[in-house]
Design a protein around this motif. Sequence first.
Motif, PDB file in Angstrom:
ATOM      1  N   ARG A   6       0.848  -1.186   0.000  1.00 57.22           N
ATOM      2  CA  ARG A   6       0.000   0.000   0.000  1.00 57.22           C
ATOM      3  C   ARG A   6       0.890   1.245   0.000  1.00 57.22           C
ATOM      4  O   ARG A   6       1.898   1.298   0.713  1.00 57.22           O
ATOM      5  N   ALA A  60       0.493   5.192   0.854  1.00 56.44           N
ATOM      6  CA  ALA A  60      -0.296   6.301   1.375  1.00 56.44           C
ATOM      7  C   ALA A  60       0.510   7.585   1.189  1.00 56.44           C
ATOM      8  O   ALA A  60       1.738   7.537   1.016  1.00 56.44           O
ATOM      9  N   LYS A  88       1.299  11.542   2.630  1.00 54.97           N
ATOM     10  CA  LYS A  88       1.208  12.540   3.687  1.00 54.97           C
ATOM     11  C   LYS A  88       2.200  13.648   3.376  1.00 54.97           C
ATOM     12  O   LYS A  88       3.365  13.375   3.114  1.00 54.97           O
ATOM     13  N   LEU A 105      -8.872   1.285   6.405  1.00 55.26           N
ATOM     14  CA  LEU A 105      -8.144   2.550   6.415  1.00 55.26           C
ATOM     15  C   LEU A 105      -8.561   3.469   7.562  1.00 55.26           C
ATOM     16  O   LEU A 105      -8.241   4.659   7.554  1.00 55.26           O
ATOM     17  N   PHE A 108      -6.076   5.902   9.270  1.00 52.09           N
ATOM     18  CA  PHE A 108      -5.541   7.043   8.533  1.00 52.09           C
ATOM     19  C   PHE A 108      -6.416   8.281   8.662  1.00 52.09           C
ATOM     20  O   PHE A 108      -6.013   9.370   8.261  1.00 52.09           O
ATOM     21  N   TYR A 120      -3.432  12.608   6.285  1.00 45.73           N
ATOM     22  CA  TYR A 120      -3.161  11.885   5.050  1.00 45.73           C
ATOM     23  C   TYR A 120      -4.058  12.393   3.927  1.00 45.73           C
ATOM     24  O   TYR A 120      -5.172  12.881   4.166  1.00 45.73           O
ATOM     25  N   PHE A 125      -5.150   6.365  -2.011  1.00 44.14           N
ATOM     26  CA  PHE A 125      -4.370   5.222  -1.556  1.00 44.14           C
ATOM     27  C   PHE A 125      -4.112   4.323  -2.764  1.00 44.14           C
ATOM     28  O   PHE A 125      -5.019   4.055  -3.557  1.00 44.14           O
TER      29      PHE A 125
END
Length: 298
Positions: free
Chosen positions: A131, A133, A135, A159, A162, A167, A171
């Motif tokens: 995965r 993500a 930020k 999720l 998060f 974030y 994704f």
Amino acid sequence: PKYMRIDSIVAHDTQTNLHFCIDTTTGLRKFSIVRWESSDSISSIFTAKKLYDFSNPHTKYFEDTTNAWAARTSPFYFKINAYDNCNRLVNVSNLLNSITIRVTSQNLTTSISWDGLFSSNQNPITYSLYRIAYKDNQPIKSLIYEEESPMELSFTDNLNDFESQGYQSNFCYYAEGAYYNEPDNLKFTSRSRVVCIEVTPEIIMPNAIDPTSTLTNMGNARNLFAPIISFNSTYKLTIYNRWGATVFQGTNTGWNGRQSNGELAPEGSYIYRIEVQTESGRKISKNGSLTVIYGPKK
């Protein structure tokens, strides 16, 4: 050639990259990369497509850009053929296929599935799922699943952790299959393309504001009317009075309870409209009411 093999396949949105190697001491100078739509079978013969002819055994890389859209939804199988000077097939590499991945989401739950990797020797195959993500516009990659020869090629990703952590709402995922071929213990790998989904951010609005208050509630100032958005997004906020006149309009900023002339807004009910725009450009609108109220004067 003493050896001729496809080592890895890496899929992308518009192409599939093949990495391979051929015994450079071979005297052969006719090679072809061939693609099928299924693994070795009688039916696969009718889908065979010669992608690339080359003569240099030092060649190690090829980009397949044909049928890019079909490659996003179904696996392709690749081999290298070697021919003698009479154009007779004298050697064939291993068969290795691309992996396709499918991602769907509902609320904060993401479901991922992918196609399997072909192994002619029925070697144990290890599947890994990653995965990505984001930020502060920085990618954060995590291995979220890894298992050898699983019964099902699927995974469910939650999720919730998060939410409200700064974030972005995008994704991304990719799957990888790998096995070691015995007895030479060579590793063969196939990686899917990266597929991204966008979760819908939750928008929480307060229902009242005291423009003169110095208190906070769970870290949120009572003298500022601003949304709490579960994932990073941009927003436009508009406040109307009971007669429909615009009292405030701002982008990525809340309302401090003052009118356009700088004076404090009178107590009473107001209407708000908020438009949230996600990273993909999707807009989410929400309307509601709020009350301006002043606490007791000291």
